[in-house]
Enzyme design. Structure first.
Site, mmCIF file in Angstrom:
data_model
loop_
_atom_site.group_PDB
_atom_site.id
_atom_site.type_symbol
_atom_site.label_atom_id
_atom_site.label_comp_id
_atom_site.label_asym_id
_atom_site.label_seq_id
_atom_site.Cartn_x
_atom_site.Cartn_y
_atom_site.Cartn_z
ATOM 1 N N ALA A 65 123.565 95.746 18.435
ATOM 2 C CA ALA A 65 124.815 96.086 19.235
ATOM 3 C C ALA A 65 125.964 96.085 18.328
ATOM 4 O O ALA A 65 126.052 95.125 17.554
ATOM 5 C CB ALA A 65 124.639 95.326 20.432
ATOM 6 N N GLY A 109 119.878 94.730 18.344
ATOM 7 C CA GLY A 109 119.618 95.826 19.400
ATOM 8 C C GLY A 109 118.937 97.093 18.803
ATOM 9 O O GLY A 109 118.368 97.726 19.584
ATOM 10 N N GLU A 112 115.386 96.179 18.914
ATOM 11 C CA GLU A 112 115.053 96.226 20.523
ATOM 12 C C GLU A 112 115.041 97.609 21.075
ATOM 13 O O GLU A 112 113.758 97.913 21.705
ATOM 14 C CB GLU A 112 116.138 95.262 21.299
ATOM 15 C CG GLU A 112 116.124 94.050 21.004
ATOM 16 C CD GLU A 112 117.276 92.974 21.291
ATOM 17 O OE1 GLU A 112 118.512 93.377 21.159
ATOM 18 O OE2 GLU A 112 117.059 91.809 21.911
ATOM 19 N N GLU A 132 120.626 87.848 15.567
ATOM 20 C CA GLU A 132 121.858 87.355 16.436
ATOM 21 C C GLU A 132 122.219 86.060 16.730
ATOM 22 O O GLU A 132 123.409 85.472 16.837
ATOM 23 C CB GLU A 132 121.538 87.640 18.232
ATOM 24 C CG GLU A 132 121.134 89.288 18.276
ATOM 25 C CD GLU A 132 120.061 89.816 18.218
ATOM 26 O OE1 GLU A 132 119.164 89.334 17.259
ATOM 27 O OE2 GLU A 132 119.687 90.958 18.784
HETATM 28 C C1 HXC Z 1 129.192 96.602 14.337
HETATM 29 C C2 HXC Z 1 128.716 97.174 12.164
HETATM 30 C C3 HXC Z 1 127.439 96.274 12.676
HETATM 31 C C4 HXC Z 1 127.348 96.008 13.899
HETATM 32 C C5 HXC Z 1 127.268 97.049 10.357
HETATM 33 N N1 HXC Z 1 128.371 97.529 10.930
HETATM 34 N N2 HXC Z 1 126.575 96.414 11.420
HETATM 35 N N3 HXC Z 1 129.706 97.075 13.040
HETATM 36 N N4 HXC Z 1 128.292 96.142 14.735
HETATM 37 N N5 HXC Z 1 126.042 95.298 14.621
HETATM 38 C C6 HXC Z 1 129.458 98.023 10.238
HETATM 39 C C7 HXC Z 1 130.370 97.093 9.209
HETATM 40 O O1 HXC Z 1 131.236 96.220 9.804
HETATM 41 C C8 HXC Z 1 130.940 97.957 8.218
HETATM 42 O O2 HXC Z 1 132.088 98.644 8.730
HETATM 43 C C9 HXC Z 1 129.734 99.061 8.166
HETATM 44 O O3 HXC Z 1 128.871 99.052 9.301
HETATM 45 C C10 HXC Z 1 129.026 98.763 6.991
HETATM 46 O O4 HXC Z 1 128.170 97.619 7.037
HETATM 47 P P1 HXC Z 1 128.191 96.712 5.616
HETATM 48 O O5 HXC Z 1 128.218 95.163 6.391
HETATM 49 O O6 HXC Z 1 129.335 96.910 4.939
HETATM 50 O O7 HXC Z 1 126.775 97.109 5.133
HETATM 51 P P2 HXC Z 1 126.005 96.464 4.295
HETATM 52 O O8 HXC Z 1 126.870 95.330 3.138
HETATM 53 O O9 HXC Z 1 125.070 97.424 3.361
HETATM 54 O O10 HXC Z 1 124.971 95.357 5.150
HETATM 55 C C11 HXC Z 1 124.187 95.739 6.143
HETATM 56 C C12 HXC Z 1 123.734 94.897 6.962
HETATM 57 C C13 HXC Z 1 125.164 94.128 7.662
HETATM 58 C C14 HXC Z 1 123.026 93.883 6.564
HETATM 59 C C15 HXC Z 1 123.049 95.688 8.184
HETATM 60 O O11 HXC Z 1 125.922 95.141 8.158
HETATM 61 C C16 HXC Z 1 124.839 93.322 9.006
HETATM 62 O O12 HXC Z 1 124.250 92.183 8.861
HETATM 63 N N6 HXC Z 1 125.095 93.883 10.037
HETATM 64 C C17 HXC Z 1 125.194 93.153 11.428
HETATM 65 C C18 HXC Z 1 123.766 92.810 11.708
HETATM 66 C C19 HXC Z 1 123.669 92.137 13.208
HETATM 67 O O13 HXC Z 1 124.111 90.802 13.290
HETATM 68 N N7 HXC Z 1 123.044 92.690 14.239
HETATM 69 C C20 HXC Z 1 122.888 92.074 15.439
HETATM 70 C C21 HXC Z 1 124.063 92.421 16.450
HETATM 71 S S1 HXC Z 1 124.205 91.466 17.952
HETATM 72 P P3 HXC Z 1 133.516 98.314 8.023
HETATM 73 O O14 HXC Z 1 134.273 99.199 8.943
HETATM 74 O O15 HXC Z 1 133.541 96.886 8.032
HETATM 75 O O16 HXC Z 1 133.262 98.980 6.562
HETATM 76 C C22 HXC Z 1 123.054 92.389 18.862
HETATM 77 C C23 HXC Z 1 122.760 92.042 20.283
HETATM 78 C C24 HXC Z 1 122.079 92.730 20.874
HETATM 79 O O17 HXC Z 1 122.290 93.484 18.286
HETATM 80 C C25 HXC Z 1 121.863 92.662 22.360
HETATM 81 C C26 HXC Z 1 122.874 93.604 23.311
HETATM 82 C C27 HXC Z 1 122.635 93.583 24.888
#
Ligand code: HXC
Length: 258
Positions: A65, A109, A112, A132
């Site tokens: 998400a 998400g 999911e 998360e």
């Molecule tokens: C918003 C995101 C994002 C996310 C990545 N990006 N994941 N933006 N929400 N979930 C964005 C980054 O900010 C960045 O933008 C660009 O995408 C590239 O990401 P990087 O981090 O630079 O890439 P990399 O170093 O290759 O790392 C990849 C990654 C990492 C390991 C996937 O991005 C990451 O850990 N992302 C978050 C994963 C996460 O925590 N997901 C769970 C979210 S909570 P900019 O503009 O900064 O360059 C969730 C709740 C669900 O999902 C429930 C809902 C009801």
């Protein structure tokens, strides 16, 4: 219909919904999930479409998400909007089969969403995770429930409590995905599976999907009864006569969804 965050193509009975927010690794924001739901409703209502594929890019199915969209929200904001509850319901109500074709990251998400599809075909570079916990929250779109059913309590706890990722090989071994294919062949394999499904009678396809899904919701005896009654009901279709007749006549069946 024109979409901003997804690309939809319908070809040979298969609708492909490609998540398309490359700058954010296909992070799921309200707009994207709203568009996915709209595209699913359209595909479900389009007689030409017989199977649906949801996919992302080679780098990311979806990295979760959208953290930027969620970060400032309060409990009341999340509760009153039932954050992604409606979208989850819409995806679950889609009657036609949905295949998730996953390459790269399927996190939070994203994992999911893949698990809400009917089965997952993974590229060999796929990475699944429920990270998360690293953000001070927990999965909110089914991760604690569906992942546990797919891979069992121990692995689900391990992933959700440590936030570690699972690679494609472990995901297949654990029952999360149905098969792993070379990343370059992902869409070819997903389309071939979708086209196989598209050849069947839509009546038995939908009945089959409903019966498998019921197994998650009910007792074994109730599930077996549901299955048996659905099986019996299919004998009232022309497609059952066609399918069994074709077998006996040693030819391929021509189903007409009747
Ligand atoms: C918003 C995101 C994002 C996310 C990545 N990006 N994941 N933006 N929400 N979930 C964005 C980054 O900010 C960045 O933008 C660009 O995408 C590239 O990401 P990087 O981090 O630079 O890439 P990399 O170093 O290759 O790392 C990849 C990654 C990492 C390991 C996937 O991005 C990451 O850990 N992302 C978050 C994963 C996460 O925590 N997901 C769970 C979210 S909570 P900019 O503009 O900064 O360059 C969730 C709740 C669900 O999902 C429930 C809902 C009801």
């Amino acid at each position: 219909m024109a979409y901003e965050t997804i690309i939809v193509e319908v070809e040979d009975h298969v609708a492909t919904i490609r998540l398309n927010r490359p700058d954010a690794l296909n992070a799921l924001n309200s707009e994207l999930l709203g568009e996915v739901c709209q595209a699913l409703k359209e595909a479900d209502g389009n007689d030409k479409v017989r199977c649906i594929i949801i996919t992302g890019s080679q780098k990311a199915f979806a990295a979760g998400a959208d953290i930027k969209e969620m970060s400032d929200k309060s409990y009341v904001d999340m509760f009153m909007s039932d954050f992604f509850g409606t979208e989850g319901g819409t995806i679950g109500r889609t009657r036609k089969p949905i295949i998730a074709a996953v390459a790269g990251y399927a996190l939070g998400g994203g994992c999911e969403l893949a698990m809400m599809c009917d089965f997952i075909i993974a590229a060999d570079n796929a990475k699944f995770g429920q990270p998360e916990i690293n953000l001070g929250v927990i999965p909110g779109l089914g991760g604690t429930q569906r992942l546990t059913r797919f891979v069992g309590k121990s692995k689900a706890m391990d992933m959700a409590l440590t936030g570690r990722f699972m690679d494609a090989e472990e995901a297949e071994r654990s029952g999360l995905v149905s098969r792993v294919v070379p990343a370059k062949q992902l869409m070819e394999e997903a389309r071939a599976a979708a086209e196989k499904i598209a050849e069947k009678s839509m009546i038995s396809t939908i009945a089959c999907k409903e019966a498998v899904n019921i197994s998650y919701e009910t007792t074994l005896s109730q599930g077996l009864l549901f299955e048996r009654r659905a099986f019996h009901a299919l004998f009232n279709t022309e497609d059952q006569k066609e399918g069994m007749g074709a077998f006996m006549e040693k030819r391929s069946a021509q189903f007409r969804d009747r």
